[in-house]
Enzyme design. Structure first.
Site, PDB file in Angstrom:
ATOM      1  N   ARG A  29      -5.002  -5.511 -55.369  1.00 26.79           N
ATOM      2  CA  ARG A  29      -4.323  -5.574 -54.066  1.00 26.79           C
ATOM      3  C   ARG A  29      -2.812  -5.593 -54.246  1.00 26.79           C
ATOM      4  NH1 ARG A  29      -5.942 -10.511 -51.286  1.00 26.79           N
ATOM      5  NH2 ARG A  29      -6.211 -11.219 -53.404  1.00 26.79           N
ATOM      6  N   ASN A  47      -9.583  -8.228 -49.472  1.00 26.59           N
ATOM      7  CA  ASN A  47     -10.848  -8.384 -50.185  1.00 26.59           C
ATOM      8  C   ASN A  47     -11.986  -8.501 -49.173  1.00 26.59           C
ATOM      9  OD1 ASN A  47      -9.827  -8.350 -52.795  1.00 26.59           O
ATOM     10  ND2 ASN A  47      -9.719 -10.569 -52.968  1.00 26.59           N
TER      11      ASN A  47
END
Length: 100
Positions: A29, A47
């Site tokens: 990320r 997520n």
């Protein structure tokens, strides 16, 4: 062509990409956020409970296409097995690019 955009790239788009593989707990990320900001995109990388990461990016089509290519490049942290994307017109509402 200075001052003009004949490519059709002027209207913002929204890329929604579900990234499958080993992409949680490996800096994926953060890496995605860094690439998106370099490309001038706004959005988020989140997520999902099933191990995927959901990337939403808004901005110029060429920049979003480039981010999608980077997600599929094999140069990401972790391991990307599959990226499933969809496109729609940009909606706005994002400030910067965040990790969630």
């Amino acid at each position: 062509m200075a001052g003009g955009d004949i490519s059709g790239d002027a209207d913002p788009v929204r890329l929604s990409a579900w990234v499958h593989g080993l992409v949680q707990g490996v800096g994926f990320r953060w890496w995605t956020r860094s690439r998106a900001l370099e490309l001038g995109l706004t959005g988020q990388a989140t997520n999902a409970a099933d191990g995927r990461v959901h990337v939403i990016a808004e901005g110029r089509r060429a920049a979003a296409d480039r981010l999608l290519a980077l997600l599929r490049s094999g140069e990401t942290p972790g391991r990307v097995d599959l990226v499933v994307e969809s496109w729609e017109p940009g909606r706005g509402g994002f400030t910067g690019f965040v990790e969630r």
